[in-house]
Design a protein around this motif. Sequence first.
Motif, PDB file in Angstrom:
ATOM      1  N   PHE A 185      -5.278   6.005   8.371  1.00  0.00           N
ATOM      2  CA  PHE A 185      -4.947   4.716   7.734  1.00  0.00           C
ATOM      3  C   PHE A 185      -3.519   4.769   7.224  1.00  0.00           C
ATOM      4  N   ARG A 235      -0.598   6.968   3.450  1.00  0.00           N
ATOM      5  CA  ARG A 235      -0.695   7.094   4.905  1.00  0.00           C
ATOM      6  C   ARG A 235      -1.373   8.426   5.197  1.00  0.00           C
ATOM      7  N   PRO A 250      -0.085   1.784   5.683  1.00  0.00           N
ATOM      8  CA  PRO A 250       0.232   0.550   4.957  1.00  0.00           C
ATOM      9  C   PRO A 250       0.001  -0.727   5.738  1.00  0.00           C
ATOM     10  N   GLY A 251      -0.259  -0.628   7.044  1.00  0.00           N
ATOM     11  CA  GLY A 251      -0.570  -1.840   7.793  1.00  0.00           C
ATOM     12  C   GLY A 251       0.440  -2.186   8.859  1.00  0.00           C
ATOM     13  N   THR A 277      -6.029   0.054   7.839  1.00  0.00           N
ATOM     14  CA  THR A 277      -5.666   0.127   6.426  1.00  0.00           C
ATOM     15  C   THR A 277      -6.846   0.670   5.610  1.00  0.00           C
ATOM     16  N   ARG A 318       0.847  -1.195   0.000  1.00  0.00           N
ATOM     17  CA  ARG A 318       0.000   0.000   0.000  1.00  0.00           C
ATOM     18  C   ARG A 318       0.880   1.242   0.000  1.00  0.00           C
TER      19      ARG A 318
END
Length: 369
Positions: free
Chosen positions: A333, A245, A335-336, A341, A242
């Motif tokens: 949110f 951010r 990239p995890g 996300t 991803r």
Amino acid sequence: MSAPARAAVRTAPTLAVDLSAVAENTRRFVRAVPGEVMAVVKADGFGHGLAAVARTAVANGATWLGVTSLAEGVAVRAAGVNEPVLSWLNPVEVEVAAAARHRIDLAVPSLRHLDAIAAAQHHVRIHLQLDTGMARDGAAPDEWASLMAAARRAEVAGRVTVVGIMGHLAMAAWPGHPANSRGTEEFLRGVAMAERSGLRPAVRHLAATAATLTLPSAHLDMVRIGAGLVGIDPSDSASLRRALRLTTPVAQVRRVEAGVGIGYGHTRVTCRPTTLALLPLGYADGLPRSASGRAQVLVAGRRCPVVGVISMDQTVVDVGECPVEPGDEAVVFGPGDGEPTVDEWAAWAGTIPHEIVTGIGSRVSRSVR
């Protein structure tokens, strides 16, 4: 009774774009297919910045660029990209002279479009666009024969060059669905029809991101990658990086007692003493109102629930006993790495990640690295 609110600080919500993720995703698709890769940068590069995504994709192996409108194609050229560009969603009255001047290929989804392009007296390259099962863009199957014949006449007359034939699959995110094989067979029937008409298209392209990941039979001469460039996998079959951010400083913090209603309609009433943090982001900035009461954000290293209704400009988060101050960063949110996300926000809102990433508003500043 709630305690007095602390003073708010200047706020600066920021959407950070990680181009190294776009580069890595592009290289992955380039390695995975035998033919060429078209980087689709429509909708401002899926909300990641058209120019930055286009240049990054080309630098990492993409050999074509895809857009919907002619204006987006001109923007690709303004970004300094010289690779072939295709625009596929244009009105019948498209500015053919501008397409020719900027070397932008045009998709042709009907006889009316073809006639208008041929009559414009500006030679352009075209891709015949076939509807292979979506009842959406592209020529319907009963128009294919006449479209192919007319395209050949226009080509012989020197008005156009047919360089491609394109289609799209409705069910590529579900690789076992019979509509995929039907759509592929229909597309290849259209290609054969074109060849019988005397056309010799150099690129046949049917697969977008999902089909590229799940249907090797649809790869043909070129694939079109848009969502996949920025880490979205509609098929849930791959681990792409991803690239976004979204962060914001906390604007305000207040301590409240049990029984306090939050926001419009008091859809949430506190059941215990707690601390509420106000974020200066709302649905005008792209946070879906439908995610109210379900979404979370990362504050002080911990996921905290969105409480009450997401407003036009503001969102309230219950941070409990976390030591949060105005100016502290909240991660909406990312990239995890522990934070929510884009995929989670899409699930909370009952939509798809594409809608989340393309919906972040212009009030949110951008940071590209």
